[in-house]
Scaffold this active site. Structure first.
Site, PDB file in Angstrom:
ATOM      1  N   ASP A   9       3.630 -29.190   5.008  1.00 39.45           N
ATOM      2  CA  ASP A   9       3.123 -29.782   6.257  1.00 39.45           C
ATOM      3  C   ASP A   9       1.613 -30.025   6.148  1.00 39.45           C
ATOM      4  O   ASP A   9       0.827 -29.409   6.851  1.00 39.45           O
ATOM      5  CB  ASP A   9       3.442 -28.860   7.454  1.00 39.45           C
ATOM      6  CG  ASP A   9       2.794 -27.486   7.348  1.00 39.45           C
ATOM      7  OD1 ASP A   9       2.497 -27.045   6.210  1.00 39.45           O
ATOM      8  OD2 ASP A   9       2.560 -26.850   8.392  1.00 39.45           O
ATOM      9  N   HIS A 236      -3.867 -19.838   1.177  1.00 36.12           N
ATOM     10  CA  HIS A 236      -2.469 -19.512   1.490  1.00 36.12           C
ATOM     11  C   HIS A 236      -1.501 -20.306   0.607  1.00 36.12           C
ATOM     12  O   HIS A 236      -0.798 -19.749  -0.236  1.00 36.12           O
ATOM     13  CB  HIS A 236      -2.173 -19.840   2.958  1.00 36.12           C
ATOM     14  CG  HIS A 236      -3.004 -19.111   3.970  1.00 36.12           C
ATOM     15  ND1 HIS A 236      -2.941 -17.749   4.138  1.00 36.12           N
ATOM     16  CD2 HIS A 236      -3.900 -19.561   4.882  1.00 36.12           C
ATOM     17  CE1 HIS A 236      -3.757 -17.391   5.120  1.00 36.12           C
ATOM     18  NE2 HIS A 236      -4.344 -18.465   5.582  1.00 36.12           N
TER      19      HIS A 236
HETATM   20  C1  BDR Z   1       0.024 -21.114   6.727  1.00 36.69           C
HETATM   21  O1  BDR Z   1      -0.068 -21.759   7.982  1.00 36.69           O
HETATM   22  C2  BDR Z   1      -0.578 -23.051   7.832  1.00 36.69           C
HETATM   23  O2  BDR Z   1      -1.535 -23.325   8.805  1.00 36.69           O
HETATM   24  C3  BDR Z   1      -1.122 -23.126   6.439  1.00 36.69           C
HETATM   25  O3  BDR Z   1      -0.973 -24.439   5.918  1.00 36.69           O
HETATM   26  C4  BDR Z   1      -0.294 -22.141   5.669  1.00 36.69           C
HETATM   27  O4  BDR Z   1       0.889 -22.737   5.196  1.00 36.69           O
HETATM   28  C5  BDR Z   1      -0.878 -19.908   6.734  1.00 36.69           C
HETATM   29  O5  BDR Z   1      -0.502 -19.009   7.744  1.00 36.69           O
HETATM   30 CA    CA Z   2       1.182 -25.168   5.123  1.00 43.32          CA
END
Ligand code: BDR
Ligand code: CA
Length: 299
Positions: A9, A236
């Site tokens: 996403d 992340h």
């Molecule tokens: C996750 O949440 C999204 O905002 C980031 O892309 C990542 O996949 C981190 O908590």
């Molecule tokens: Ca993400």
């Protein structure tokens, strides 16, 4: 070469993860499937198409469109983190179009055509994957592994005190994926909060003049500019890609994982550490992982 589908996403950190994957000689990207989450599905799909075109213009990387809403309710979007367009930087428009097949068909068709040989790296809410697996034990058997960026097992969440964003956004689908029997690797906040790019490392976090390095640097600069109080950009989604490429950078404990779907603890990932189909990442070689991220995006 490891064959992968990337479900995503984009998303600033998704974008960095995609740059890594596109530059990695050890990964063969079968396709990218998009999902709403950080921004609307229309926006995350456009971001994926534009990003591929910008850094890999000559390559055939299929993009298939997935879910615009979670299994129940609606996505809340993370505009405060990723900007209203999901990236915070302009990318040239592209003539690239998504596949005719949607994300569910794409995941099913590709994995069934090569049983046991394709893994999925999931960087957003797990809506597409749960739908692809729903009522389809053949698909569950065909997917070799799902590497999920999601969850917070031994630490607080980042969207609520209990939940990490991707899991919180669609806890029903997360639960289904963890219960599917497919080997799942959970790369959650327990490890991703240990790996970051620090504000002081800029504006050249990535070296060289490649489009990828320049885009990575623009994304980080924009993100730090928009969020004056933030010192660390957590890696992340990039860490999930690093785990797919070099699993030994992390240490894991085997578990059964259940996700709380309702109430105050919605999105909490509860791990029972015993034999199960999930391995929860709890330790990371921070220097090694950051180096993999840096090297691949600098290419
Ligand atoms: C996750 O949440 C999204 O905002 C980031 O892309 C990542 O996949 C981190 O908590
Ligand atoms: Ca993400």
């Amino acid at each position: 070469m490891r064959r992968v589908i990337i479900d995503t996403d984009p998303g600033t950190d998704d974008a960095l993860a995609l740059l890594m994957a596109l530059n990695c000689p050890d990964l063969l990207i079968e396709g990218i499937t998009t999902v709403g989450g950080n921004a609307t599905l229309a926006q995350t799909t456009q971001n994926a198409l534009r990003l591929v075109d910008h850094v890999a213009s000559g390559r055939d990387v299929p993009v298939a469109v997935g879910a615009d809403q979670p299994a129940r309710g609606s996505f809340s979007y993370a505009y405060h983190v990723h900007g209203t367009d999901g990236l915070g930087v302009d990318l040239p428009s592209t003539a690239r179009k998504p596949q005719r097949a949607d994300a569910i068909e794409f995941i099913r068709d590709r994995t069934l055509a090569a049983p046991g040989r394709i893994a999925v790296i999931a960087l957003g809410p797990l809506t597409n994957l749960a739908a692809a697996l729903d009522g389809r034990p053949d698909v569950a058997k065909a997917i070799s592994e799902i590497v999920v960026m999601g969850g917070a097992v031994e630490m607080p969440g980042n969207i609520t005190s209990h939940a990490e964003f991707n899991i919180y956004e669609d806890p029903w689908s997360a639960n289904a994926v963890c219960a599917s029997g497919v080997p799942v690797t959970l790369v959650g906040l327990d490890v991703t909060h240990k790996t970051s790019m620090h504000r002081d490392g800029g504006p050249r976090w990535f070296e060289g003049t490649s489009r990828s390095a320049q885009l990575g640097n623009r994304i980080l600069s924009s993100s730090f500019r928009e969020r004056a109080d933030v010192q660390d950009f957590y890696l992340h989604d990039p860490l999930a890609v690093a785990a797919a490429i070099e699993p030994e950078l992390l240490t894991y404990r085997r578990a059964q994982v259940e996700v709380v779907t309702d109430g105050e603890e919605r999105g909490r990932t509860v791990a029972s550490f015993r034999d199960g189909s999930v391995q929860v990442a709890l330790g990371v070689d921070v220097g090694g992982a950051v180096e993999v991220v840096r090297t691949l995006i600098s290419k």
